[in-house]
Design a protein around this motif. Structure first.
Motif, PDB file in Angstrom:
ATOM      1  N   GLY A 113      -6.873 -16.574  10.041  1.00  0.00           N
ATOM      2  CA  GLY A 113      -5.767 -15.863  10.675  1.00  0.00           C
ATOM      3  C   GLY A 113      -5.403 -14.545  10.023  1.00  0.00           C
ATOM      4  O   GLY A 113      -4.620 -13.777  10.571  1.00  0.00           O
ATOM      5  N   PHE A 114      -5.962 -14.249   8.858  1.00  0.00           N
ATOM      6  CA  PHE A 114      -5.664 -12.992   8.180  1.00  0.00           C
ATOM      7  C   PHE A 114      -6.457 -11.847   8.792  1.00  0.00           C
ATOM      8  O   PHE A 114      -7.519 -12.058   9.389  1.00  0.00           O
ATOM      9  CB  PHE A 114      -5.978 -13.096   6.680  1.00  0.00           C
ATOM     10  CG  PHE A 114      -5.014 -13.968   5.937  1.00  0.00           C
ATOM     11  CD1 PHE A 114      -3.764 -13.485   5.567  1.00  0.00           C
ATOM     12  CD2 PHE A 114      -5.345 -15.273   5.625  1.00  0.00           C
ATOM     13  CE1 PHE A 114      -2.869 -14.295   4.893  1.00  0.00           C
ATOM     14  CE2 PHE A 114      -4.454 -16.084   4.942  1.00  0.00           C
ATOM     15  CZ  PHE A 114      -3.213 -15.594   4.579  1.00  0.00           C
ATOM     16  N   SER A 115      -5.952 -10.639   8.618  1.00  0.00           N
ATOM     17  CA  SER A 115      -6.640  -9.471   9.158  1.00  0.00           C
ATOM     18  C   SER A 115      -7.865  -9.124   8.322  1.00  0.00           C
ATOM     19  O   SER A 115      -7.965  -9.497   7.159  1.00  0.00           O
ATOM     20  CB  SER A 115      -5.689  -8.270   9.195  1.00  0.00           C
ATOM     21  OG  SER A 115      -5.366  -7.871   7.878  1.00  0.00           O
ATOM     22  N   PHE A 116      -8.775  -8.408   8.949  1.00  0.00           N
ATOM     23  CA  PHE A 116      -9.934  -7.907   8.225  1.00  0.00           C
ATOM     24  C   PHE A 116      -9.502  -6.736   7.342  1.00  0.00           C
ATOM     25  O   PHE A 116      -8.540  -6.033   7.659  1.00  0.00           O
ATOM     26  CB  PHE A 116     -11.004  -7.409   9.197  1.00  0.00           C
ATOM     27  CG  PHE A 116     -11.706  -8.510   9.921  1.00  0.00           C
ATOM     28  CD1 PHE A 116     -12.649  -9.286   9.276  1.00  0.00           C
ATOM     29  CD2 PHE A 116     -11.441  -8.773  11.257  1.00  0.00           C
ATOM     30  CE1 PHE A 116     -13.306 -10.311   9.937  1.00  0.00           C
ATOM     31  CE2 PHE A 116     -12.090  -9.781  11.930  1.00  0.00           C
ATOM     32  CZ  PHE A 116     -13.022 -10.558  11.261  1.00  0.00           C
ATOM     33  N   GLY A 167       5.402 -10.833  11.395  1.00  0.00           N
ATOM     34  CA  GLY A 167       5.629 -10.015  12.579  1.00  0.00           C
ATOM     35  C   GLY A 167       4.407  -9.274  13.076  1.00  0.00           C
ATOM     36  O   GLY A 167       4.457  -8.604  14.091  1.00  0.00           O
ATOM     37  N   ASP A 168       3.294  -9.390  12.362  1.00  0.00           N
ATOM     38  CA  ASP A 168       2.062  -8.733  12.795  1.00  0.00           C
ATOM     39  C   ASP A 168       1.287  -9.641  13.737  1.00  0.00           C
ATOM     40  O   ASP A 168       1.481 -10.842  13.761  1.00  0.00           O
ATOM     41  CB  ASP A 168       1.166  -8.403  11.594  1.00  0.00           C
ATOM     42  CG  ASP A 168       1.713  -7.253  10.763  1.00  0.00           C
ATOM     43  OD1 ASP A 168       2.443  -6.414  11.326  1.00  0.00           O
ATOM     44  OD2 ASP A 168       1.416  -7.204   9.563  1.00  0.00           O
ATOM     45  N   HIS A 169       0.417  -9.030  14.499  1.00  0.00           N
ATOM     46  CA  HIS A 169      -0.528  -9.807  15.289  1.00  0.00           C
ATOM     47  C   HIS A 169      -1.836  -9.036  15.348  1.00  0.00           C
ATOM     48  O   HIS A 169      -1.857  -7.820  15.250  1.00  0.00           O
ATOM     49  CB  HIS A 169       0.014 -10.117  16.683  1.00  0.00           C
ATOM     50  CG  HIS A 169       0.287  -8.912  17.524  1.00  0.00           C
ATOM     51  ND1 HIS A 169       1.447  -8.196  17.420  1.00  0.00           N
ATOM     52  CD2 HIS A 169      -0.448  -8.300  18.466  1.00  0.00           C
ATOM     53  CE1 HIS A 169       1.420  -7.197  18.277  1.00  0.00           C
ATOM     54  NE2 HIS A 169       0.286  -7.228  18.920  1.00  0.00           N
ATOM     55  N   TYR A 170      -2.919  -9.771  15.475  1.00  0.00           N
ATOM     56  CA  TYR A 170      -4.235  -9.164  15.438  1.00  0.00           C
ATOM     57  C   TYR A 170      -5.054  -9.646  16.630  1.00  0.00           C
ATOM     58  O   TYR A 170      -5.003 -10.814  16.990  1.00  0.00           O
ATOM     59  CB  TYR A 170      -4.966  -9.560  14.144  1.00  0.00           C
ATOM     60  CG  TYR A 170      -4.160  -9.255  12.905  1.00  0.00           C
ATOM     61  CD1 TYR A 170      -4.031  -7.945  12.463  1.00  0.00           C
ATOM     62  CD2 TYR A 170      -3.519 -10.269  12.203  1.00  0.00           C
ATOM     63  CE1 TYR A 170      -3.280  -7.658  11.333  1.00  0.00           C
ATOM     64  CE2 TYR A 170      -2.768  -9.988  11.076  1.00  0.00           C
ATOM     65  CZ  TYR A 170      -2.649  -8.683  10.644  1.00  0.00           C
ATOM     66  OH  TYR A 170      -1.909  -8.393   9.540  1.00  0.00           O
ATOM     67  N   VAL A 171      -5.793  -8.735  17.222  1.00  0.00           N
ATOM     68  CA  VAL A 171      -6.700  -9.105  18.295  1.00  0.00           C
ATOM     69  C   VAL A 171      -7.900  -9.821  17.692  1.00  0.00           C
ATOM     70  O   VAL A 171      -8.361 -10.832  18.193  1.00  0.00           O
ATOM     71  CB  VAL A 171      -7.154  -7.865  19.093  1.00  0.00           C
ATOM     72  CG1 VAL A 171      -8.193  -8.236  20.143  1.00  0.00           C
ATOM     73  CG2 VAL A 171      -5.954  -7.192  19.739  1.00  0.00           C
TER      74      VAL A 171
END
Length: 96
Positions: A51-54, A41-45
């Protein structure tokens, strides 16, 4: 603001569960609306190529590295951008 794109307001939920409105141009707003959500359910700019977050500190450390390379003051931190934006925004729109 003459000559600039129209401004829209983006509602964000902070880590403290508060709602914040930030002004952005309509073109950017449209681009952000098209972000794809991840399975959780997450999304990152911005994300890693997988595709994983920093990591939470990655952006701050990378920003500090650029500040040092540019020979700017050690007092400049990533959070400084938030304050700078607020000041410029108030100045820009106080002349309308």
């Amino acid at each position: 603001n003459e000559g600039n794109e129209e401004v829209d307001w983006l509602d964000l939920i902070t880590k403290n569960k508060r709602t914040r409105k930030i002004p952005i141009c309509n073109i950017l707003y449209s681009e952000l609306e098209q972000l794809q959500y991840t399975d959780d359910g997450d999304h990152y700019v911005f994300s890693k190529s997988n595709g994983f977050s920093f990591n939470r500190d990655y952006v701050s450390r990378a920003f500090k590295k650029v500040v040092r390379k540019a020979g700017l003051s050690e007092k400049i931190h990533f959070h400084t951008l938030r304050h700078s934006f607020g000041q410029f925004y108030l100045l820009w729109y106080s002349y309308e």
